[in-house]
Motif scaffolding. Structure first.
Motif, PDB file in Angstrom:
ATOM      1  N   TYR A 234     -48.432 -42.286  -1.806  1.00  0.00           N
ATOM      2  CA  TYR A 234     -47.274 -41.483  -1.668  1.00  0.00           C
ATOM      3  C   TYR A 234     -46.201 -42.383  -1.506  1.00  0.00           C
ATOM      4  O   TYR A 234     -46.297 -43.645  -1.423  1.00  0.00           O
ATOM      5  N   ARG A 235     -45.098 -41.811  -1.285  1.00  0.00           N
ATOM      6  CA  ARG A 235     -43.756 -42.724  -1.258  1.00  0.00           C
ATOM      7  C   ARG A 235     -43.785 -43.528   0.154  1.00  0.00           C
ATOM      8  O   ARG A 235     -43.304 -44.738   0.234  1.00  0.00           O
ATOM      9  N   HIS A 236     -44.278 -43.149   1.076  1.00  0.00           N
ATOM     10  CA  HIS A 236     -44.107 -43.821   2.307  1.00  0.00           C
ATOM     11  C   HIS A 236     -45.423 -44.031   3.118  1.00  0.00           C
ATOM     12  O   HIS A 236     -46.322 -43.321   2.950  1.00  0.00           O
ATOM     13  N   GLU A 237     -45.802 -45.275   3.428  1.00  0.00           N
ATOM     14  CA  GLU A 237     -46.610 -45.726   4.368  1.00  0.00           C
ATOM     15  C   GLU A 237     -46.534 -45.441   5.656  1.00  0.00           C
ATOM     16  O   GLU A 237     -45.513 -46.314   6.464  1.00  0.00           O
ATOM     17  N   VAL A 238     -47.262 -44.869   6.540  1.00  0.00           N
ATOM     18  CA  VAL A 238     -46.944 -44.589   8.085  1.00  0.00           C
ATOM     19  C   VAL A 238     -48.021 -44.973   8.937  1.00  0.00           C
ATOM     20  O   VAL A 238     -49.147 -44.886   8.783  1.00  0.00           O
ATOM     21  N   ARG A 239     -47.549 -45.750   9.815  1.00  0.00           N
ATOM     22  CA  ARG A 239     -48.227 -46.269  11.090  1.00  0.00           C
ATOM     23  C   ARG A 239     -47.867 -45.845  12.443  1.00  0.00           C
ATOM     24  O   ARG A 239     -46.542 -46.104  12.405  1.00  0.00           O
ATOM     25  N   VAL A 240     -48.436 -45.203  13.012  1.00  0.00           N
ATOM     26  CA  VAL A 240     -48.088 -44.551  14.342  1.00  0.00           C
ATOM     27  C   VAL A 240     -49.191 -44.956  15.203  1.00  0.00           C
ATOM     28  O   VAL A 240     -50.469 -44.549  15.227  1.00  0.00           O
ATOM     29  N   LEU A 241     -48.558 -45.393  16.749  1.00  0.00           N
ATOM     30  CA  LEU A 241     -49.654 -45.515  17.907  1.00  0.00           C
ATOM     31  C   LEU A 241     -49.776 -44.225  18.455  1.00  0.00           C
ATOM     32  O   LEU A 241     -48.818 -43.917  19.174  1.00  0.00           O
ATOM     33  N   LEU A 242     -50.729 -43.436  18.921  1.00  0.00           N
ATOM     34  CA  LEU A 242     -51.106 -42.598  19.742  1.00  0.00           C
ATOM     35  C   LEU A 242     -51.490 -42.751  20.934  1.00  0.00           C
ATOM     36  O   LEU A 242     -52.375 -43.490  21.064  1.00  0.00           O
ATOM     37  N   GLU A 243     -51.146 -42.042  22.090  1.00  0.00           N
ATOM     38  CA  GLU A 243     -51.445 -42.286  23.214  1.00  0.00           C
ATOM     39  C   GLU A 243     -52.501 -41.150  23.608  1.00  0.00           C
ATOM     40  O   GLU A 243     -52.239 -40.149  23.996  1.00  0.00           O
ATOM     41  N   ALA A 244     -53.743 -41.306  23.029  1.00  0.00           N
ATOM     42  CA  ALA A 244     -54.874 -40.515  22.990  1.00  0.00           C
ATOM     43  C   ALA A 244     -56.036 -41.144  22.756  1.00  0.00           C
ATOM     44  O   ALA A 244     -56.190 -42.397  22.362  1.00  0.00           O
ATOM     45  N   THR A 245     -57.234 -40.489  23.259  1.00  0.00           N
ATOM     46  CA  THR A 245     -58.415 -41.167  22.697  1.00  0.00           C
ATOM     47  C   THR A 245     -58.966 -41.014  21.258  1.00  0.00           C
ATOM     48  O   THR A 245     -58.369 -40.110  20.813  1.00  0.00           O
ATOM     49  N   LEU A 246     -59.833 -41.786  20.944  1.00  0.00           N
ATOM     50  CA  LEU A 246     -60.097 -41.685  19.311  1.00  0.00           C
ATOM     51  C   LEU A 246     -60.977 -40.164  19.319  1.00  0.00           C
ATOM     52  O   LEU A 246     -60.440 -39.557  18.190  1.00  0.00           O
ATOM     53  N   GLU A 247     -61.580 -39.667  20.231  1.00  0.00           N
ATOM     54  CA  GLU A 247     -62.308 -38.564  20.245  1.00  0.00           C
ATOM     55  C   GLU A 247     -61.216 -37.299  19.901  1.00  0.00           C
ATOM     56  O   GLU A 247     -61.228 -36.459  19.255  1.00  0.00           O
ATOM     57  N   GLU A 248     -60.170 -37.528  20.881  1.00  0.00           N
ATOM     58  CA  GLU A 248     -58.956 -36.411  21.015  1.00  0.00           C
ATOM     59  C   GLU A 248     -58.406 -36.399  19.297  1.00  0.00           C
ATOM     60  O   GLU A 248     -58.142 -35.275  18.909  1.00  0.00           O
ATOM     61  N   ALA A 249     -57.864 -37.668  18.995  1.00  0.00           N
ATOM     62  CA  ALA A 249     -57.288 -37.743  17.761  1.00  0.00           C
ATOM     63  C   ALA A 249     -57.976 -37.247  16.572  1.00  0.00           C
ATOM     64  O   ALA A 249     -57.722 -36.171  15.634  1.00  0.00           O
TER      65      ALA A 249
END
Length: 318
Positions: A234-249
């Motif tokens: 797609y037009r934009h590649e998005v990278r974001v850090l989430l303050e959550a556990t891998l299981e929650e995400a």
């Protein structure tokens, strides 16, 4: 067990008309009273059974009665109809009219009382999810691909791209996957030399060849299809850090939409998006603190979303 016994009684009446109550009880391993209950049940299902007394009496189907080619119990008929209705709604069905014609055939052969009860399901069943609008594949190519995948035999694929361009490919079909309302086949495309994902509804024909192929031991068709779809450009590649556990995400973010990786700074979400305003809304809806890594324009969309929310919060009703 009762349904199975009733059907067993029906088979006995077809094969050996005139069996007496004791004969039927012995063959069904029940008592005569239970046999009479089974006969009543058949009558309720629209199957006419006569009971004749005397030396040459016994139970038999009424003369001239022809058993429909399909006999289903209540549970079986309900399961078939629900499967057809669910397939039509979720995209699991094949062909444009197969579901309707199959339902019509089942309705024709079911006994009247059961047919009315099954019809009630179609007329009263409600759904909470949206109906899938994806085109259904034809049964021929789907069955050919599934058979080739099971036998591990290559196919010659007649394929049409999303642009409408026709091509012929030699494919080693590793597996068939149904995902988000669409059918896919994953396998080695010999033209590109890569493992590719193809939509089955775009397959015009799949001709089996004589060449056999091995499937990589660690290959997972489902994981490959989901991963390849999440990597669609797609037009934009998005990278974001989430303050959550891998299981929650993982519980909140479908694998088809993004990839998740656990890092020392949090869970790194990587995905692609055509519109960043929608991505801002999705991140806000997760409810976790996050840090935008890229692109910088996503921060502007998040600020604009925050401003709109604040404006709505400060608006008083008239």
């Amino acid at each position: 067990m009762t349904a199975a016994k009733v059907l067993a009684l029906l088979e006995l009446l077809q094969a050996a008309p005139g069996l007496t109550g004791p004969d039927l009880a012995a063959r069904l391993e029940v008592d005569e009273r239970t046999v009479r209950r089974y006969v009543v049940r058949l009558s309720e299902l629209g199957v006419p059974v006569s009971a004749e007394r005397g030396r040459h009496g016994g139970y038999r189907l009424l003369p001239g009665y022809k058993l429909p080619p399909l006999m289903l119990t209540d549970d079986e008929a309900t399961a078939v109809v629900l499967g057809l209705l669910a397939g039509r709604r979720t995209g699991l069905a094949v062909g444009e009219t197969a579901t309707e014609s199959a339902l019509a055939k089942i309705q024709r052969v079911l006994p009247g009382p059961l047919r009315e009860r099954v019809d009630a399901i179609s007329e009263t069943l409600g759904h909470t999810g949206a109906t899938t609008r994806a085109p259904a594949p034809r049964a021929g190519p789907l069955l050919a691909l599934a058979d080739a995948a099971r036998r591990r035999v290559a196919v010659r694929l007649a394929y049409r791209s999303w642009r409408g361009d026709a091509s012929t490919r030699e494919l080693d079909p590793y597996g068939i996957v149904f995902h988000s309302g669409r059918w896919y086949v994953a396998g080695l495309d010999h033209g590109s030399g890569e493992i590719r994902t193809f939509r089955v509804d775009r397959v015009a024909g799949a001709e089996r060849t004589e060449r056999r192929f091995p499937v990589p031991d660690d290959f997972d068709p489902v994981a490959h299809v989901v991963g390849s779809l999440s990597a669609v450009p797609y037009r934009h590649e998005v990278r974001v850090l989430l303050e959550a556990t891998l299981e929650e995400a993982a519980a909140r973010i479908p694998a088809a939409t993004a990839t998740l990786a656990e890092t020392s700074a949090g869970v790194l979400l990587t995905t692609r998006a055509e519109r960043l305003d929608g991505m801002a809304q999705m991140l806000a809806g997760l409810g976790w603190p996050f840090t935008v890594v890229a692109p910088a324009e996503l921060r502007d969309e998040i600020r604009a979303l925050a401003a709109r929310l604040l404006a709505s919060a400060d608006t008083t009703p008239p």
